[in-house]
Design a protein around this motif. Sequence first.
Motif, PDB file in Angstrom:
ATOM      1  N   ARG A  51      36.455  42.703  36.514  1.00 18.06           N
ATOM      2  CA  ARG A  51      35.893  42.551  37.870  1.00 18.06           C
ATOM      3  C   ARG A  51      35.425  41.119  38.110  1.00 18.06           C
ATOM      4  O   ARG A  51      35.627  40.571  39.191  1.00 18.06           O
ATOM      5  N   GLU A  53      36.633  38.440  36.751  1.00 17.70           N
ATOM      6  CA  GLU A  53      37.827  37.613  36.926  1.00 17.70           C
ATOM      7  C   GLU A  53      38.360  37.738  38.354  1.00 17.70           C
ATOM      8  O   GLU A  53      38.681  36.729  38.994  1.00 17.70           O
ATOM      9  N   ARG A  54      38.442  38.958  38.863  1.00 23.47           N
ATOM     10  CA  ARG A  54      38.937  39.153  40.243  1.00 23.47           C
ATOM     11  C   ARG A  54      38.016  38.482  41.257  1.00 23.47           C
ATOM     12  O   ARG A  54      38.480  37.854  42.207  1.00 23.47           O
ATOM     13  N   HIS A  55      36.712  38.597  41.046  1.00 23.90           N
ATOM     14  CA  HIS A  55      35.749  37.983  41.960  1.00 23.90           C
ATOM     15  C   HIS A  55      35.905  36.455  41.965  1.00 23.90           C
ATOM     16  O   HIS A  55      35.916  35.827  43.034  1.00 23.90           O
ATOM     17  N   THR A  58      39.009  35.445  43.842  1.00 21.14           N
ATOM     18  CA  THR A  58      38.783  35.535  45.283  1.00 21.14           C
ATOM     19  C   THR A  58      38.018  34.316  45.773  1.00 21.14           C
ATOM     20  O   THR A  58      38.360  33.723  46.804  1.00 21.14           O
TER      21      THR A  58
END
Length: 67
Positions: A51, A53-55, A58
């Motif tokens: 999570r 990494e995804r944040h 973004t």
Amino acid sequence: MGRMDRIDERTIEVLERIAAEDDPRVAWGVVFRRIRAMKEAGREVPDTLLRVERHLMTDLTSQSQGR
């Protein structure tokens, strides 16, 4: 996928380091290397790390688009 209940000390250190990091590019690099190392070792990657990494991705995408 990952497991949230299996966060080791090294991953906690990574999370603490990126929390103190001002540059999201550096933070993403730290997370990316940790995820890659865990996968190469055949270990499950904690959901928390995925999570984060995804944040960060973004955030980097938004910055590159001037948002």
